[in-house]
Design a protein around this motif. Structure first.
Motif, short mmCIF file in Angstrom:
data_model
loop_
_atom_site.label_atom_id
_atom_site.label_comp_id
_atom_site.label_asym_id
_atom_site.label_seq_id
_atom_site.Cartn_x
_atom_site.Cartn_y
_atom_site.Cartn_z
N ASP A 126 -15.99 49.48 32.82
CA ASP A 126 -16.66 49.24 31.60
C ASP A 126 -16.62 50.19 30.71
OD1 ASP A 126 -16.97 46.38 31.91
OD2 ASP A 126 -18.86 46.65 33.12
N GLY A 127 -17.08 51.31 30.90
CA GLY A 127 -17.32 52.27 30.16
C GLY A 127 -15.98 53.09 29.57
N ALA A 128 -15.04 53.25 30.58
CA ALA A 128 -13.69 53.59 30.22
C ALA A 128 -12.98 52.81 29.20
CB ALA A 128 -12.88 53.87 31.53
N GLY A 129 -13.20 51.52 29.34
CA GLY A 129 -12.66 50.34 28.68
C GLY A 129 -13.12 50.43 27.17
N MET A 130 -14.65 50.75 26.96
CA MET A 130 -15.10 50.93 25.72
C MET A 130 -14.63 52.14 25.20
SD MET A 130 -17.03 50.09 23.49
CE MET A 130 -17.96 48.43 23.84
N LEU A 131 -14.57 53.20 25.65
CA LEU A 131 -14.05 54.45 25.27
C LEU A 131 -12.64 54.23 24.67
CD1 LEU A 131 -14.57 57.41 24.71
CD2 LEU A 131 -13.68 57.74 27.09
N GLN A 132 -11.96 53.69 25.47
CA GLN A 132 -10.32 53.59 25.04
C GLN A 132 -10.25 52.66 24.10
OE1 GLN A 132 -7.72 55.54 26.46
NE2 GLN A 132 -6.89 54.75 24.93
N GLY A 133 -11.17 51.60 23.80
CA GLY A 133 -10.96 50.98 22.71
C GLY A 133 -11.44 51.33 21.32
N LEU A 134 -12.60 52.33 21.43
CA LEU A 134 -12.70 53.25 20.25
C LEU A 134 -11.75 54.29 20.15
CD1 LEU A 134 -16.59 54.32 21.30
CD2 LEU A 134 -15.64 52.67 19.51
#
Length: 263
Positions: free
Chosen positions: A110-118
Motif C-alpha cells: 500500500d505505502g509503496a503504491g502511494m509513494l509511486q503514485g506521487l
C-alpha cells in the motif's frame, strides 16, 4: 483472453466491501498479456468470517495468491507463515502468496503504491512534511513508506484513538522523533493523504479540514470509488495537485504482479 481451463491458476482479492476494487480487471489483463494462465477474482468476506474462510481458501491447491483489502489486512497477516520486513513492522499485509512448500508469505505494498503514485506525478516526499488521516492497514503502510522515503515529519490522525496511538508508538520505535499526533488541521503540510474510509459514501464527513490547504499542497486519497472524492474536489478548487486511489493502485500494479507470479 486465454480460454479458461482446469489448469488456470486462481488468485483472489478479499475484502468487505468489495464492489469498489479495480485490481481484478487490471491484474487479470496483465496476467494474460504476460502469458500467465491465471485470473484475479474478487471475493467478499464479512469481517467476522475471516478466520474461518481464509484458511479454506489457502488450502485450495490451485490458488496461487490472495490480495487483501479493507478490513482484513491485520487479520490476514496472522495466517502467514512468513512476513516481509515491512509487513512484520506493520503487522498487516495486502498480498499473500503460496510458497513452494505450501506455506504462505505476506507483504504490504500500500505505502509503496502511494509513494509511486506521487512520484509518477513528479511529487517526491524527500524533505517534505506529510499528514496522514487514518491509522488502519493502508494508513500504517503509507506512514512507514513516507518516513522511509525521506519525509522529515509526519502527523497522523484517526478517530480511533487506540489505533492511532498504537501506530504512533510503532513509528516512534522505528523512526524516533519524526511522527506525531495530528488534529485534522492541515495548514503548513506539504503532502496530505486520506488513508481512511471517509469518502466512500456521499454522507461521509471530510477526513481533514480543507480550509488549511493551499495551492502548494499535494493531496492524495486511497479511495478508488468514487473518484474524485469530496476531499479531492475541495483540493482541486484550491489549486492543489491531487492523486486519487487509482493512481495509488497503478503504482502498485507491477509490484503486485511480480509478487503474485513469482514462485
Amino acid at each position: 483472453m486465454t480460454a479458461l481451463t482446469g489448469k488456470t491458476r486462481i488468485n483472489l482479492l478479499i475484502g468487505s466491501p468489495i464492489s469498489q476494487v479495480l485490481a481484478p480487471g487490471w491484474l487479470t489483463d496483465r496476467m494474460q498479456k504476460a502469458g500467465y494462465d491465471g485470473l484475479l477474482v474478487p471475493i467478499q468476506i464479512l469481517p467476522d468470517r475471516l478466520d474461518t474462510t481464509l484458511p479454506e481458501l489457502m488450502a485450495m491447491p490451485n490458488v496461487d495468491s490472495i490480495l487483501v483489502t479493507l478490513p482484513h489486512k491485520f487479520g490476514a497477516s496472522r495466517h502467514c507463515s512468513e512476513l516481509s520486513p515491512r509487513a512484520a513492522i506493520l503487522g498487516a499485509v495486502n498480498a499473500m502468496r503460496r510458497q513452494s512448500d505450501n506455506t504462505w508469505y505476506g507483504d504490504n505494498f500500500d505505502g509503496a503504491g502511494m509513494l509511486q503514485g506521487l512520484l509518477n506525478a513528479g511529487q517526491d516526499v524527500v524533505g517534505k512534511t506529510v499528514y496522514v488521516a487514518g491509522a488502519g492497514g493502508a494508513g500504517s503502510s503509507i506512514a512507514v513508506s513516507m518516513l522511509e522515503a525521506g519525509a522529515t515529519r509526519l502527523a497522523l490522525h484517526d478517530p480511533d484513538v487506540d489505533k492511532q496511538n498504537a501506530l504512533l508508538a510503532l513509528l516512534e520505535k522505528h523512526y524516533p522523533g519524526r511522527a506525531s499526533k495530528g488534529s485534522g488541521e492541515v495548514a503548513g503540510f506539504d503532502v496530505v493523504i486520506n488513508a481512511s474510509y471517509a469518502g466512500f459514501k456521499e454522507s461521509d464527513p471530510l477526513p481533514v479540514d480543507p480550509s488549511g490547504l493551499s495551492a502548494l499542497t499535494v493531496v492524495a486519497d486511497v479511495i478508488t470509488d468514487p473518484v474524485p472524492t469530496k476531499l479531492l474536489m475541495e483540493a482541486s478548487i484550491r489549486g492543489c495537485v491531487t492523486r486519487d486511489g487509482t493512481h495509488m493502485l497503478e503504482g502498485q500494479m507491477q509490484l503486485l504482479f511480480d509478487f503474485m507470479t513469482t514462485r
